[in-house]
Design a protein around this motif. Structure first.
Motif, PDB file in Angstrom:
ATOM      1  N   LEU A 105       0.842  -1.211   0.000  1.00 45.71           N
ATOM      2  CA  LEU A 105       0.000   0.000   0.000  1.00 45.71           C
ATOM      3  C   LEU A 105       0.870   1.251   0.000  1.00 45.71           C
ATOM      4  CD1 LEU A 105      -3.057  -0.587   2.358  1.00 45.71           C
ATOM      5  CD2 LEU A 105      -3.049   0.079  -0.054  1.00 45.71           C
ATOM      6  N   ALA A 106       1.892   1.234   0.860  1.00 50.78           N
ATOM      7  CA  ALA A 106       2.795   2.395   0.921  1.00 50.78           C
ATOM      8  C   ALA A 106       3.455   2.605  -0.433  1.00 50.78           C
ATOM      9  CB  ALA A 106       3.844   2.184   2.007  1.00 50.78           C
ATOM     10  N   ASN A 107       3.896   1.512  -1.054  1.00 53.49           N
ATOM     11  CA  ASN A 107       4.525   1.623  -2.373  1.00 53.49           C
ATOM     12  C   ASN A 107       3.551   2.150  -3.415  1.00 53.49           C
ATOM     13  OD1 ASN A 107       7.189   0.916  -1.961  1.00 53.49           O
ATOM     14  ND2 ASN A 107       6.740  -1.266  -1.981  1.00 53.49           N
ATOM     15  N   ALA A 108       2.316   1.639  -3.349  1.00 50.75           N
ATOM     16  CA  ALA A 108       1.309   2.088  -4.316  1.00 50.75           C
ATOM     17  C   ALA A 108       1.070   3.581  -4.160  1.00 50.75           C
ATOM     18  CB  ALA A 108       0.022   1.308  -4.130  1.00 50.75           C
ATOM     19  N   ALA A 109       0.964   4.013  -2.903  1.00 50.96           N
ATOM     20  CA  ALA A 109       0.753   5.441  -2.653  1.00 50.96           C
ATOM     21  C   ALA A 109       1.919   6.239  -3.226  1.00 50.96           C
ATOM     22  CB  ALA A 109       0.616   5.691  -1.157  1.00 50.96           C
ATOM     23  N   ALA A 110       3.129   5.706  -3.035  1.00 56.66           N
ATOM     24  CA  ALA A 110       4.313   6.409  -3.549  1.00 56.66           C
ATOM     25  C   ALA A 110       4.272   6.499  -5.064  1.00 56.66           C
ATOM     26  CB  ALA A 110       5.582   5.685  -3.104  1.00 56.66           C
ATOM     27  N   ILE A 111       3.834   5.404  -5.704  1.00 55.30           N
ATOM     28  CA  ILE A 111       3.802   5.415  -7.176  1.00 55.30           C
ATOM     29  C   ILE A 111       2.782   6.432  -7.674  1.00 55.30           C
ATOM     30  CG2 ILE A 111       3.131   4.043  -9.191  1.00 55.30           C
ATOM     31  CD1 ILE A 111       4.410   1.626  -7.723  1.00 55.30           C
ATOM     32  N   LEU A 115       1.688   9.099  -6.085  1.00 52.50           N
ATOM     33  CA  LEU A 115       2.228  10.442  -5.837  1.00 52.50           C
ATOM     34  C   LEU A 115       3.336  10.778  -6.827  1.00 52.50           C
ATOM     35  CD1 LEU A 115       2.432  10.695  -1.960  1.00 52.50           C
ATOM     36  CD2 LEU A 115       1.265  12.259  -3.498  1.00 52.50           C
ATOM     37  N   ARG A 116       4.166   9.794  -7.110  1.00 52.26           N
ATOM     38  CA  ARG A 116       5.288  10.039  -8.007  1.00 52.26           C
ATOM     39  C   ARG A 116       4.791  10.389  -9.405  1.00 52.26           C
ATOM     40  NH1 ARG A 116       9.157   5.250  -8.426  1.00 52.26           N
ATOM     41  NH2 ARG A 116       7.788   4.651 -10.113  1.00 52.26           N
ATOM     42  N   ASN A 117       3.779   9.633  -9.859  1.00 53.92           N
ATOM     43  CA  ASN A 117       3.230   9.934 -11.177  1.00 53.92           C
ATOM     44  C   ASN A 117       2.659  11.341 -11.226  1.00 53.92           C
ATOM     45  OD1 ASN A 117       3.978   7.506 -12.137  1.00 53.92           O
ATOM     46  ND2 ASN A 117       1.972   6.544 -11.895  1.00 53.92           N
ATOM     47  N   ARG A 118       2.045  11.721 -10.122  1.00 54.33           N
ATOM     48  CA  ARG A 118       1.485  13.065 -10.090  1.00 54.33           C
ATOM     49  C   ARG A 118       2.589  14.122 -10.170  1.00 54.33           C
ATOM     50  NH1 ARG A 118      -2.739  14.613  -5.535  1.00 54.33           N
ATOM     51  NH2 ARG A 118      -4.090  13.285  -6.749  1.00 54.33           N
ATOM     52  N   PHE A 119       3.651  13.902  -9.374  1.00 55.04           N
ATOM     53  CA  PHE A 119       4.784  14.839  -9.411  1.00 55.04           C
ATOM     54  C   PHE A 119       5.394  14.886 -10.800  1.00 55.04           C
ATOM     55  CE2 PHE A 119       5.451  14.231  -4.671  1.00 55.04           C
ATOM     56  CZ  PHE A 119       5.051  15.512  -4.374  1.00 55.04           C
ATOM     57  N   GLU A 120       5.520  13.692 -11.395  1.00 52.79           N
ATOM     58  CA  GLU A 120       6.187  13.631 -12.692  1.00 52.79           C
ATOM     59  C   GLU A 120       5.372  14.306 -13.781  1.00 52.79           C
ATOM     60  OE1 GLU A 120       7.307   9.561 -13.166  1.00 52.79           O
ATOM     61  OE2 GLU A 120       9.359   9.970 -12.531  1.00 52.79           O
ATOM     62  N   SER A 121       4.053  14.168 -13.700  1.00 50.54           N
ATOM     63  CA  SER A 121       3.235  14.835 -14.718  1.00 50.54           C
ATOM     64  C   SER A 121       3.303  16.344 -14.527  1.00 50.54           C
ATOM     65  CB  SER A 121       1.792  14.345 -14.653  1.00 50.54           C
ATOM     66  OG  SER A 121       1.187  14.762 -13.456  1.00 50.54           O
TER      67      SER A 121
END
Lengths: 290, 321
Positions: free
Chosen positions: B304-310, B312-318
């Protein structure tokens, strides 16, 4: 474009004659007071001396070009004007770069304030990975400029000759623009903080000839309001756009086998390209060396 | 030049007498690149082997714990540690693990990111900085049990007035310290990967170092920082050894305060890895199913923590464009 450039050069020659024949005209002299007075400037990176003993003046509302072969310290020289060399830890500056009489390197001068007055455009277009609007608004925001931001952004983009192309997509990413548009955005971004001087470090070297032409046109337009110093590898460009020209070259230090840049000739561009006083300048501008 | 001379240029380097026919034959020839094929198979095998091991592990714990989830999911999640396997639950362990996560997020993340920002953006690149850099890397390699001893000495003994001794505060602080070097290293890598042009552009517009860091460097580095920090979090949540030294209760824990009961943070505690260790050591077969079920829960939390990170990361990257 060639026509227009030719006209500009001859007009400037007229200016020069005015200057030289009416030296007593105090008002004229005042208007031509140098923005920068560089005096015996040497820059070191650690123990390596990148440039030595440069003395020159940069006049207001003119385009001053720095030309010379690779490694002759043109960019190092340019970065002295807004203290960007501070960001290189080993860099050390000797001598004086006076901006309106204030030595930029004397203690107490705030480099952040210097850079707000003396903007910079880099070799590679480097827009922030943000929207076009936010790119232009960045400088005014960090400078806490007062006024309507939309207006500042529009004015800057118009000055950067980019408004018509981007007015419908201000909120889209600046990275979606073409290289030439990105570079004009970077110029608009630099203009947004109302600097007095714009330093350009080979602003067209990553662009095609058409984009280059547009940037050169833009420089001609904005030089009525700004003082521009441009580093270029392209001698035709220097001849086309600049009023004054400084030719740098390198000398090899036999002992350490390093190269130090030095100023060979600093003159009116037309003079420099038609009748250089130094043989090395002539060899360079005629393409025999470099 | 190429257009006119091309036929000559192509035929001359080949041996004399090469006919166009021979060239065509060679072009169409299928010489097997044996080494390439072997390497490719070997690489594929390595990947398949790793995935297989993971799959077997997953299958093993999920099937082992499935019965517990199917028969009494509710009571397993909300129950306390008991002697009887049929009544035991992981509520106390979940609480400990949750709070350890909170300490790591609130302490190690900001401290680690700030330290990385200082090292990369502010500190002079001199011998001292490099020395510190190397030592942070070494610290990241120190066995976790050593951090347990450190936590015991400092947080349990010296600072017992603050932490309450063998408490979840002491455990959380210990694990925050444990992952701090990891957070610093990964954040520093992410910050180092920020293109210098962005910094120069910011400085050139008259931004201060802090403004450049805040508006350019950190947003650009955010996806990388996030990946590193969440990996650190996963590591902290999975650690058992240091917690045992800090005094997590291996066995039965009397109290069962609420998940968000702040008042009991200085009380004795346990955590999921500890409970797993404990249950795995018990002889009764019933506890084996509980062990598997607890492992599934901790895996789910980490995933779950990893999924949340992914996300969030996609959001930052976009945003980064």
């Amino acid at each position: 474009m060639a026509n227009r450039t030719g006209a500009t050069v001859s007009m400037d020659v007229g200016d020069l004659r005015d200057d030289s024949t009416t030296r007593s005209d105090a008002g004229n002299e005042d208007a031509r007071a140098p923005v920068f007075q560089v005096d015996d400037l040497s820059v070191y990176y650690g123990s390596f001396r990148a440039i030595r003993n440069v003395t020159l003046q940069v006049e207001q509302q003119q385009i001053t070009a720095f030309i010379g072969p690779s490694g002759c310290g043109k960019t190092t020289m340019l970065r002295c004007f807004n203290r960007m060399n501070d960001l290189i830890e080993t860099a050390r500056v000797e001598g004086c770069v006076a901006y309106h009489g204030v030595n930029l390197y004397e203690p107490g001068v705030n480099p952040v304030e210097v850079r707000r007055r003396i903007g910079m455009v880099f070799q590679k277009p480097n827009p922030f990975p943000k929207s076009i609007y936010d790119n232009v608004a960045y400088g005014p925001r960090v400078a806490r400029m007062k006024g309507d931001m939309d207006e500042i952004v529009e004015r800057s983009l118009r000055r950067g000759a980019l408004w018509d192309e981007v007015k419908d997509r201000l909120k889209s990413s600046a990275l979606g623009l073409s290289g030439g548009q990105q570079q004009r955005l970077c110029i608009a971004r630099a203009l947004a903080v109302d600097p007095e001087v714009i330093l350009m470090d080979e602003p067209c070297s990553a662009l095609d000839p058409i984009a280059t032409g547009r940037i050169e046109d833009l420089m001609e337009e904005i030089k009525t309001e700004y003082t521009i110093i441009i580093v270029t590898h392209n001698m035709q460009q220097a001849a086309r756009v600049s009023d004054m020209c400084a030719f740098f070259t390198t000398e090899v230090n036999e002992k350490s086998d390093t190269r130090t840049g030095l100023l060979i000739e600093f003159d009116r561009t037309e003079q420099m390209f038609s009748n250089p006083s130094d043989e090395r300048t002539e060899n360079y501008v005629t393409g025999r060396f470099g | 030049m190429i257009g006119g001379d091309a036929p000559v240029a192509i035929t001359t380097p080949l041996s004399a007498g090469t006919s166009p026919e021979a060239v065509r034959r060679r072009l169409r020839g299928r010489r097997v690149d044996l080494a390439g094929v072997v390497l490719r198979v070997a690489l594929l095998f390595s990947l398949a082997f790793s995935l297989l091991v993971l799959a077997v592990l997953l299958y093993d714990v999920v099937t082992g714990g499935w019965e517990v989830f199917a028969s009494r999911f509710q009571s397993f999640m909300s129950g306390t540690l008991r002697f009887s396997a049929g009544e035991s639950g992981i509520a106390q362990a979940l609480r400990g693990t949750l709070w350890i996560g909170v300490f790591v997020v609130l302490l190690a993340f900001p401290l680690g990111i700030a330290a990385a920002l200082y090292l990369e953006e502010y500190a002079a690149d001199n011998r001292l900085t490099r020395f510190i850099d190397v030592n942070i890397r070494n610290l990241a390699g120190v066995p976790s049990i050593v951090y347990g001893i450190l936590g015991f000495t400092i947080f349990v003994k010296s600072l017992s007035g603050l932490t309450g001794g063998r408490s979840v505060i002491a455990g959380g602080l210990t694990l925050a310290i444990l992952v701090l070097p990891l957070v610093i290293i990964t954040s520093a890598e992410a910050i180092r990967a920020v293109p210098d042009e962005l910094r120069l552009a910011g400085f050139g517009l008259g931004a201060t170092r802090w403004e450049v860091s805040r508006t350019q460097v950190l947003p650009y580095a955010a996806p990388g920082i996030l990946t590193g920090t969440v990996l650190s979090l996963a590591r902290a949540l999975g650690e058992a050894a240091p917690l045992i030294l800090v005094g997590a209760v291996v066995g039965r824990l009397g109290s069962n305060p609420g998940l968000l009961d702040l008042g009991s943070l200085d009380q004795r505690f346990t955590a999921l890895p500890i409970v797993i260790t404990y249950w795995a050591g018990l002889p009764q077969a019933d506890f084996r199913a509980l062990t598997a079920a607890a492992i599934v829960v901790i895996l789910a939390i980490v995933l779950l923590a990893n999924a949340a990170a992914i996300i969030l990361r996609n959001r930052f990257e976009s945003k980064r464009g």
